[in-house]
Design an enzyme around this catalytic site. Structure first.
Site, mmCIF file in Angstrom:
data_model
loop_
_atom_site.group_PDB
_atom_site.id
_atom_site.type_symbol
_atom_site.label_atom_id
_atom_site.label_comp_id
_atom_site.label_asym_id
_atom_site.label_seq_id
_atom_site.Cartn_x
_atom_site.Cartn_y
_atom_site.Cartn_z
ATOM 1 N N ALA A 254 0.821 -1.217 0.000
ATOM 2 C CA ALA A 254 0.000 0.000 0.000
ATOM 3 C C ALA A 254 0.852 1.263 0.000
ATOM 4 O O ALA A 254 0.404 2.321 -0.455
ATOM 5 C CB ALA A 254 -0.938 -0.002 1.212
ATOM 6 N N GLY B 76 0.928 4.947 -2.350
ATOM 7 C CA GLY B 76 0.691 6.197 -1.631
ATOM 8 C C GLY B 76 -0.518 6.162 -0.718
ATOM 9 O O GLY B 76 -1.054 7.199 -0.343
ATOM 10 N N LYS B 77 -0.976 4.965 -0.337
ATOM 11 C CA LYS B 77 -2.113 4.868 0.588
ATOM 12 C C LYS B 77 -1.638 5.002 2.040
ATOM 13 O O LYS B 77 -2.396 5.413 2.907
ATOM 14 C CB LYS B 77 -2.838 3.533 0.385
ATOM 15 C CG LYS B 77 -3.452 3.392 -1.015
ATOM 16 C CD LYS B 77 -3.885 1.958 -1.310
ATOM 17 C CE LYS B 77 -4.471 1.832 -2.708
ATOM 18 N NZ LYS B 77 -4.724 0.399 -3.079
ATOM 19 N N LEU B 78 -0.405 4.610 2.275
ATOM 20 C CA LEU B 78 0.223 4.827 3.577
ATOM 21 C C LEU B 78 1.376 5.808 3.387
ATOM 22 O O LEU B 78 2.068 5.780 2.368
ATOM 23 C CB LEU B 78 0.821 3.519 4.124
ATOM 24 C CG LEU B 78 0.006 2.741 5.149
ATOM 25 C CD1 LEU B 78 -1.242 2.187 4.497
ATOM 26 C CD2 LEU B 78 0.821 1.610 5.770
#
Lengths: 334, 334, 334, 334
Positions: A300, A304-306
């Protein structure tokens, strides 16, 4: 057999494993401390507790993803209590969990079964259940008449108030569901409490359910829509969740199970500037299938989700075991 | 949608699922009680605690199978304490667990690592560990110099006393290992206690290790055998374990992980009249592979390894999480 | 949404995924080629074929680890044919596989069952099997009378010739087993061929079985040892396997399932200067348990069991599906 | 050791296991025949081929569920070809698969990576991917610029024609997506063919996507809806799928992966009189989690989703390996 200069070892921490010790009088927080000394999954539980406690303590906006048969299997109170205590700012769940949450809110019950060692039974066994009108969810059993009572409840208390509004968002639907569950649970003095949707309604916590049509709740909504102006807008909710993500000072994701809730919780970060600062996932799905359900939280990061600097951990074990443990552990640190 | 006469339903118990509630001050025994209300794995944990408590309370002969990286991951003290408290009558384990147990007995340490989300790392990472002389066991790290100290210990205190006896049983070997571990741990005032082999030696509990040659301990034994009369008899131990099974009033099996220990614990019942009256297995191995490690305990019934009337349960989750939980829970009921 | 200078991308190969296309007339080698275009497990199958073909083509010493219920599930001929064609230089397997291999060599049969969707059945089902004298291995069934015939065979043809030799190595035992299986299979014109032990005997391929006592074969050996001078030396075989490893120009490991065979194949490299140049593992065991069965082959690099430059791949899927596929694919490239 | 009257054995079929034999020249259909002799997963593959061939041969209405990262991993052509050959009457899939299907339709490419043994990499690795603008899906890599091209395509060719229609069904949306993909793929002579949505459009096969908002496709739809009258009705599609189910003479379900597609395919039978006569599922999700993704098809019998007399089988192995195998095998029998 080898001769190394050990002074430059970089790839492991000089932090010895301790050996967990347990006794019959210990508290859950003492048990969690013991896990922290140990390795493999034990250390991941301890890390999950630590991260989740930090998520619940500070000024963190917490999004909670709830997939899997968590309500039928008895995890309903834990989630409802987290909502009531202000520990969930937005919930993403499945139509199935809301269906079974509502069945309990109006007085229905799921049941334990007469299991063998593992509850994967013979064809004949499930044929008999079919004849007897009992639906099976692994080792949990639901008599089918509860679906008729569920339908009555929806047609009496949930759909009519929405009908006048035309096409509504799914979140508006779960809100009305929560209101109806809360009221009937109260007025009929049901033994179990109002549950997840009710708690969300009572506390102004938005409950999202992106795949609501994939459930008995969705089938009922569809049937009602056939003879009324009622329907659900598939896209409208995204504004709400994206706003939650956008406005978060710090954002945290607690993800129970995979499926749509996991990805929906994570993907909101694709359209806002930031990303999750914290993430914990409790799942049995392994990364090896390549599917998103079991994907690591590092994967993730590539999307760029985290945040690159996020604190995160995955615990690969049955969530009906780990969710109570992690929540109790985190609460002990508050 | 269906109309059934429900009075004759046979296939599920009229025993409602309750919803687990947790808080930060609860004890482990209260948590276990909450699991008992719930379904899926939570109910299996509760059942495992209940069965194990019954195994430890009554006049039951308990055989304990220990596979997997349980010592490196910090489960050593729990097993040693069970032995010391008289809760294990015979132990079946792996050469690897005895190797790592001994390394800690003589003062060595395993270490936590600097992990990502899951500790399955890149090729480059493991290549660097190789260069730095650090062996990796998932998320646990062992500097290689401990194997040299382990070798010294064996060559000084374990092999020489056995050499005069010629070909000895594997149990005789683990007994001498336990004696040496106990003595050096004591005389050198090592921080960690003497551990599993030492506890077995001190309490006259036989420790069986059928595949001892499949470990660093076995490699060391082989090297010593090349220049001495020392060797190990592969079959001699079966008499001891079969006698334990034969003489048991009631017999119980606690099986952590699968592999050789699981089958070896179970198969002893093929050559005695009885079978296990109780069995608990804690494993991540699923039945779907067809292998014995994940096989259900019902399958073991078809072979006569369990009594048809046995109480048994399998918990499919990480044993480093479930072993502390089940042992603490069972101890709370004693 | 992002603006990168892409010229310096290092972390993925510019090698597009192709889309597998299949038809009803294709050959296995064409299917493998299609897997090679694809991702996740498909690409791992293709890589496994490629590596195994290279292992079988060149001047590579091939060690084969065989764990799991591979003989009962019908993988016996594939392994025997590999031995006969010179593709296995040393075999490491389990007592169970040799037990079932022998049962078929002397004319016994395993059977398909009347399965439901998944063959994890009810307690009652296994109780009935117990009453009927049928042993279950997942979805494979063995009438118990074959164990009596197996015992007769051992007591007539295998143990007596060894008795005079006293304590023998396990490899000497499997060699005599293979000889007896080969002869009776031939003289009685059994339908199935002589099998794995027979092929190993006929082709002077050593068959190692480190945990032989953990099987019905081992129980029989123990019973015979009670009234004779016969016994088995647990350590003697290590010399043979270590010599194979030491003398290898290039060494390759094909590992089916985990357990003792996997580690025993790999650990031999801890006591010789080199390490495996090739390794393929076919398994369902995930790395997440921390156990050696599912451990990545990269983890084995940290221990020096694989060369840093080794070609290796793991395929996480049912070995009864992948073994025929990989062997057929590799053979098509020879 | 036991003495049974064997004539009354009921619980296993007198159908011997044969041993699979493979060679380098065999066809896929010969390989499938060999699987049929064997046990565990091999026999399940053979059964899956047999059932799927029967589904594709007769007068069966076939509903196909497609979850998991099947398009990124190269399974796109197989599904598109099944549609073109009339073997899929209704498709249920995920927004992610339609996103990646479209990226390839307009000329984008996914890529193989430079993998270690298993592609679960370190945090640092994914951080570098983030810096380089590459999204990872297990061992498949997608440069992020393809999402910008994807957005352009949607905004040019997909959303505008729908805008005038106001709130449309999700199936209407996937139809327009398929039309646009087909046309641009053709006019720009893209190397890969038009793909799944295009094939569905060209062949009047409805493509349902219940959780479309849970994907980049859904995020794009939401963004467009913010500045236009365009939106999606979450419930409208259920009429179409229920009609398909209602009108089916015989109905069959081929289910790849779990998630929303699996349940959505199955639940349609809760509101029509019949149920599936055939079902095949290819999954890595185990039943032990209690979730619907890994639930046995027998469990679906208790709900009335499968006929009591249905032919069904589950294959527990990586679908990127089993889907090509089962489709090729079934096609060989047509």
């Amino acid at each position: 057999m080898t001769d190394h200069d050990h002074s430059d070892r970089e790839e492991f921490a000089h932090d010895p494993i301790g050996h967990a010790a347990v006794d019959g009088d210990m508290s859950v927080s003492e048990l969690i401390e013991q896990y922290g000394h140990a390795g493999i999954g034990a250390t991941q539980i301890s890390e999950a507790v630590d991260i989740y406690a930090e998520m619940l303590s500070g000024d963190v906006t917490n999004v909670f993803g709830l997939a899997g048969a968590m309500v039928p299997s008895g995890m309903r109170q834990i989630v409802a209590d987290l909502i009531r205590d202000g520990h969930i700012d937005a919930l993403v769940t499945t139509g199935a969990n809301l269906t079974h949450d509502t069945i309990e809110a109006i007085g229905g019950k799921h049941h334990h079964g007469e299991l063998g060692d593992t509850p994967t039974e013979t064809t004949e066994y499930d044929e008999q259940l079919r004849d007897e009108g009992v639906d099976r969810i692994y080792n949990v059993y639901l008599p089918q008449e509860h679906f008729a009572l569920f339908e009555d409840h929806l047609r009496e208390h949930v759909f009519p108030p929405l009908e006048a509004e035309g096409v509504v968002s799914i979140q508006r639907f779960t809100e009305q569901l929560g209101k109806a569950n809360s009221q009937i649970n109260d007025s009929e003095a049901i033994d179990e409490d109002g549950g997840i949707a009710a708690a969300a309604y009572e506390n102004d916590v938005p409950a999202y359910c992106p795949a609501v049509q994939d459930s008995v709740l969705g089938l009922q909504a569809w049937m009602y829509s056939q003879t009324s102006d009622f329907s659900l807008d598939a896209l409208a909710d995204m504004t709400g969740l994206n706003d939650v993500a956008y406005e978060a000072e710090k954002a945290g994701a607690m993800i129970v199970g995979g499926g749509v809730p996991k990805n929906y919780v994570l993907q909101t970060m694709l359209v806002v500037p930031g990303a999750y600062d914290y993430a914990v996932q409790l799942t049995m799905d392994p990364p090896q299938t390549g599917g998103l359900s079991g994907a690591t939280l590092d994967e993730a990061r590539s999307w760029g989700k985290l945040e690159k600097s996020a604190r995160n951990v995955s615990v690969y074990a049955d969530a009906t075991i780990t969710l109570p443990l992690v929540v109790a552990g985190a609460r002990s640190q508050l």
